[in-house]
Scaffold this active site. Structure first.
Site, PDB file in Angstrom:
ATOM      1  N   SER A 175     -38.934 -14.858  -7.545  1.00  0.00           N
ATOM      2  CA  SER A 175     -39.599 -15.075  -6.261  1.00  0.00           C
ATOM      3  C   SER A 175     -41.096 -15.103  -6.491  1.00  0.00           C
ATOM      4  O   SER A 175     -41.629 -14.326  -7.288  1.00  0.00           O
ATOM      5  CB  SER A 175     -39.252 -13.948  -5.288  1.00  0.00           C
ATOM      6  OG  SER A 175     -40.019 -14.088  -4.103  1.00  0.00           O
TER       7      SER A 175
ATOM      8  N   LYS B 263     -28.582 -27.567   0.264  1.00  0.00           N
ATOM      9  CA  LYS B 263     -28.737 -28.773   1.079  1.00  0.00           C
ATOM     10  C   LYS B 263     -30.038 -28.693   1.878  1.00  0.00           C
ATOM     11  O   LYS B 263     -30.471 -27.573   2.190  1.00  0.00           O
ATOM     12  CB  LYS B 263     -27.554 -28.986   2.019  1.00  0.00           C
ATOM     13  CG  LYS B 263     -27.023 -27.775   2.787  1.00  0.00           C
ATOM     14  CD  LYS B 263     -27.874 -26.992   3.708  1.00  0.00           C
ATOM     15  CE  LYS B 263     -28.477 -27.607   4.917  1.00  0.00           C
ATOM     16  NZ  LYS B 263     -29.174 -26.615   5.798  1.00  0.00           N
TER      17      LYS B 263
ATOM     18  N   ASP C 161     -31.933 -30.069   8.373  1.00  0.00           N
ATOM     19  CA  ASP C 161     -31.394 -28.720   8.281  1.00  0.00           C
ATOM     20  C   ASP C 161     -30.015 -28.587   8.919  1.00  0.00           C
ATOM     21  O   ASP C 161     -29.121 -27.962   8.360  1.00  0.00           O
ATOM     22  CB  ASP C 161     -32.352 -27.732   8.958  1.00  0.00           C
ATOM     23  CG  ASP C 161     -32.125 -26.337   8.429  1.00  0.00           C
ATOM     24  OD1 ASP C 161     -32.538 -26.075   7.293  1.00  0.00           O
ATOM     25  OD2 ASP C 161     -31.462 -25.542   9.119  1.00  0.00           O
TER      26      ASP C 161
END
Ligand SMILES: NC(=O)c1ccc[n+]([C@@H]2O[C@H](COP(=O)([O-])OP(=O)(O)OC[C@H]3O[C@@H](n4cnc5c(N)ncnc54)[C@H](OP(=O)(O)O)[C@@H]3O)[C@@H](O)[C@H]2O)c1
Length: 333
Positions: free
Chosen positions: A34, A95, A176
């Site tokens: 991260s 995705k 989204d």
């Protein structure tokens, strides 16, 4: 054979993904990365103490990592997938696989050149209920399928910094949420639309907050689809055929569906009979895509027959064509 996974980006979906990985026998979470200070360490404490990195580069240089999962926002999928592939890692990318078809082609080319596995993680495509649904539709259980209806809407208060509303992060309902009803129709018809009429409500942050798609497939079959980050909906998919219809609750991650047989010719509008198909999943549903990735790699495949590169490319081209109609261009394109 056990596969060793690394996760890039320690956000919302990566947490769901990691908790699923921990439950699978053949998978091991060995590293996470991260860029947000302290986030990887915090993540590691929750998920079995893999190695925490403060850079994605360090994660892809880790020899212990076989497969990288990309859990960053849409705009970074291209860059982070290439980072993984260029360091000889197989990649499962969330995705949408990227922002557009052009970038997706480059990702696919690189995977092909490197002979590495690459897949877009559209989890819907791997769920047992989805696979059964496709099977029985193919068997003609409701006759010829004519229409698909599906809406994926959620209420997210406007926040220009949230990825759904942020143009720089690839925001908007289409990429989204809309990708799911589009996937649902593609799976049901096993086809791509020949024409598409769309509408979009573009909000103050210049992304589509609501969008609707009327698609026509071969033989006049149609799909009426929509997505929104401004409204509530039941997330019910309806497949209408010549002998009945199928209702699919939570069509983007179904665990059951009902086949309704009808005989409208006698003016009785009630279904003659109904059959419930139940396919509950565990591992939060992501286990099926993870298992598919590992099966493919074990068998020497670079793409999955359930989510081949051609499907990702076709879906991105379709969504590109919608955004062209609306004039939405992302800064990273
Ligand atoms: N399959 C599913 O069910 C599902 C569900 C939700 C989302 N998704 C997909 O997963 C991806 C991530 O969604 P999410 O909800 O998990 O996102 P998120 O929590 O908002 O962000 C994920 C990570 O992206 C990086 N990031 C976020 N905002 C950034 C910014 N402004 N600048 C630089 N990096 C930033 C951060 O990585 P660091 O940790 O490195 O800082 C963050 O941890 C999206 O592409 C979405 O479509 C899939």
């Amino acid at each position: 054979m056990k596969f060793r996974w690394g996760i890039i980006g320690c956000g919302f979906v990566s947490e769901l993904f990691a908790s699923c990985l921990l439950k699978l026998e053949n998978a091991e979470l060995v590293a996470v990365a991260s860029l947000t200070p302290g986030k990887a360490e915090h993540f590691c404490k929750k998920f079995g103490n893999p190695t925490a990195y403060d850079s994605y580069q360090k994660l892809v240089e880790d020899d212990k990592v076989d497969i990288v999962y990309i859990g960053t926002t849409h705009n970074f999928h291209y860059e982070h997938t290439l980072l993984g592939l260029n360091h000889d890692k197989h990649v499962l990318c969330e995705k949408p696989i990227s922002l557009n078809a052009g970038l997706t082609e480059k990702m696919v080319s690189r995977a092909r050149e490197k002979n590495l596995f690459l897949m877009e993680g559209v989890w819907t495509r791997f769920l047992p209920a989805t696979l059964k649904l496709q099977e029985i539709i193919g068997q003609g259980v409701i006759g010829e399928v004519h229409v698909v209806n599906a809406d994926f809407s959620i209420i997210r208060p406007f926040n220009p910094n949230h990825r759904l509303y942020n143009l720089e992060l690839g925001g908007g309902a289409l990429l989204d949420l809309g990708i799911y009803p589009l996937t649902f129709a593609q799976l049901v018809f096993d086809d791509y639309p020949q024409t598409a009429e769309t509408t979009a409500v573009i909000g103050e942050s210049c992304v589509d907050e609501m969008s609707s798609y009327l698609l026509e497939f071969t033989g006049g079959k149609t799909a009426l689809l929509s997505a929104s980050c401004r409204s509530a909906s039941p997330h019910l998919g309806i497949i209408t055929g010549s002998k009945g219809y199928i209702t699919v609750p939570d069509f983007y991650h179904p665990q059951e569906f009902t086949v309704h047989h009808t005989d409208y010719t006698d003016l009785n509008w009630e279904p003659k009979d109904q059959k419930l198909y139940k396919y509950p999943y565990d591992h939060l549903g992501y286990g099926h895509e993870v298992t598919e990735v590992m099966r493919c790699i074990r068998e020497g495949l670079v793409e999955s027959p359930l989510m081949p590169w051609s499907v990702s490319l076709a879906m991105m081209r379709l969504m590109d064509s919608f955004r062209n109609q609306w004039g939405i261009i992302y800064p990273d394109e």
